[in-house]
Design an enzyme around this catalytic site. Structure first.
Site, short mmCIF file in Angstrom:
data_model
loop_
_atom_site.label_atom_id
_atom_site.label_comp_id
_atom_site.label_asym_id
_atom_site.label_seq_id
_atom_site.Cartn_x
_atom_site.Cartn_y
_atom_site.Cartn_z
CD GLU A 3 -2.86 0.32 -3.77
OE1 GLU A 3 -3.03 1.08 -4.74
OE2 GLU A 3 -1.75 0.12 -3.24
NE ARG A 259 -1.21 6.41 3.27
CZ ARG A 259 -2.28 5.63 3.31
NH1 ARG A 259 -2.20 4.41 2.84
NH2 ARG A 259 -3.42 6.06 3.80
#
Length: 289
Positions: A3, A259
Site C-alpha cells: 500500500e 477483495r
C-alpha cells in the site's frame, strides 16, 4: 500487502541504493522493453506516487513500476544471495558498482519519457504521502459520488492515492461505519476528518517494519499470543480489540475485483452483506490503481 506506506519504503530503499550512481547493469525482462539498455546512465531519483514507483534516469527516461498485490523490489549488496523469489519471477535488474536492485513479480513495468509521466500517474488523486497532498481535494473527490460504497471509494486511487485493502478496513473501523455504507451517508463530522485520519495512519507507518493502526507496541502480543497491530484486518472470527465481538469478513468489490473486507458488527454501523456472503453490487466505474 503493498500500500502507500510500503511503496514509500520501497522508493526510499531504491533511492538510497541507486540515486546518483551510474548503472553498470540493466535488464528489463518484459517483451516490449527487453532490448532497452540503460547501462552508463545515472539514476537521478526514485519517487513514489501513490502505489506507483518512478525511477528517473539520466537522458529523460523514467522506469515506471507498480507492485499491485505481490510485486516487490529488493536491494542486494555485491555478492549477496538474491532471495526475492525464483529467477523466472524477476522482471527487472538495475545494478551499480556496489548495489543491485531486483524487481520481482512486477505486473506493471514500462520505460517512458519523464515528460510523459503524467500518462502513467496523472489520473491519481492527492497522494497521502506526497508533496501534492490536499485534504480538501481528497474529500471533494470522495464525495463526488454520494451513493458509492465507502470501501470502494477509498480504494479508488483517483480519489486519493495510497490506500489499499488493509487501510480501507482499518479506516472504516476507526470511523465506526461499515465499508458498505454509501459515502454520502457518512456523518459530516466523520467525513471531514477522514482525509486527515488516512494521512495519519500512513505517515505513522511509513517508517515501521510492521504496520500498526492500534497504537499498541508493534511487537506486543495479546493474551491469545497473537499480535494486536490491526483492529480488524485479517482477524476473522477473532474478538474485536474494543468490544470482543467476533470480527466478520466478506468480499467487497466493484465488479472488477473482489477483495476480502473485515469489520466489527458491534463497533461499526451501516449496511453489511446478506447471509451467504452475497455482495452488494454497484454499477460504478472500475476502481483505479
Amino acid at each position: 500487502m503493498p500500500e502507500g506506506d510500503t511503496v514509500w519504503q520501497a522508493a526510499r530503499r531504491l533511492h538510497t541504493a541507486l540515486a546518483g550512481k551510474v548503472l553498470t547493469r540493466s535488464d528489463l525482462r518484459v517483451p516490449k522493453f527487453a532490448t532497452a539498455d540503460l547501462t552508463g546512465r545515472t539514476v537521478l531519483d526514485v519517487t513514489p506516487r501513490g502505489k506507483h514507483l518512478l525511477t528517473r534516469i539520466e537522458g529523460g527516461l523514467t522506469l515506471h513500476s507498480h507492485l499491485r498485490m505481490d510485486g516487490s523490489w529488493k536491494v542486494y549488496a555485491n555478492g549477496q544471495r538474491w532471495s526475492g523469489g525464483p529467477a523466472h519471477q524477476i522482471r527487472a535488474i538495475l545494478g551499480t558498482a556496489d548495489r543491485t536492485a531486483v524487481g520481482y513479480r512486477l505486473p506493471v513495468l514500462e520505460l517512458i519519457r519523464t515528460t510523459d509521466e503524467d500518462r502513467a500517474v496523472g489520473h491519481l488523486g492527492p497522494d497521502l504521502l506526497g508533496p501534492d497532498w490536499d485534504p480538501d481535494k481528497a474529500l471533494e473527490n470522495l464525495l463526488r459520488d454520494p451513493a458509492r460504497l465507502l470501501g470502494e471509494a477509498l480504494l479508488d486511487q483517483r480519489n486519493l492515492a495510497g490506500i489499499g485493502n488493509v487501510y480501507k478496513s482499518e479506516l472504516c473501523f476507526l470511523l465506526g461505519v461499515t465499508p458498505w455504507l454509501p459515502i454520502g451517508a457518512l456523518p459530516a463530522d466523520r467525513a471531514v476528518h477522514l482525509p486527515a485520519l488516512a494521512k495519519k495512519l500512513l505517515e505513522s507507518n511509513r517508517d515501521r517494519p510492521a504496520r500498526n493502526t492500534t497504537g499498541s507496541n508493534s511487537t506486543g502480543r495479546g493474551t491469545s499470543g497473537r499480535a494486536q497491530n490491526l483492529y480488524v484486518y485479517g482477524r476473522t472470527a477473532r474478538p474485536c480489540l474494543r468490544c470482543h465481538t467476533p470480527v466478520r469478513s466478506a468480499d467487497q468489490g466493484d465488479g472488477s475485483r473482489e477483495r476480502p473486507t473485515y469489520w466489527c458488527p458491534t463497533c461499526q454501523v451501516g449496511p453489511t452483506p446478506p447471509p451467504g456472503n452475497a455482495k452488494p453490487r454497484t454499477d460504478h466505474r472500475r476502481t483505479a490503481n
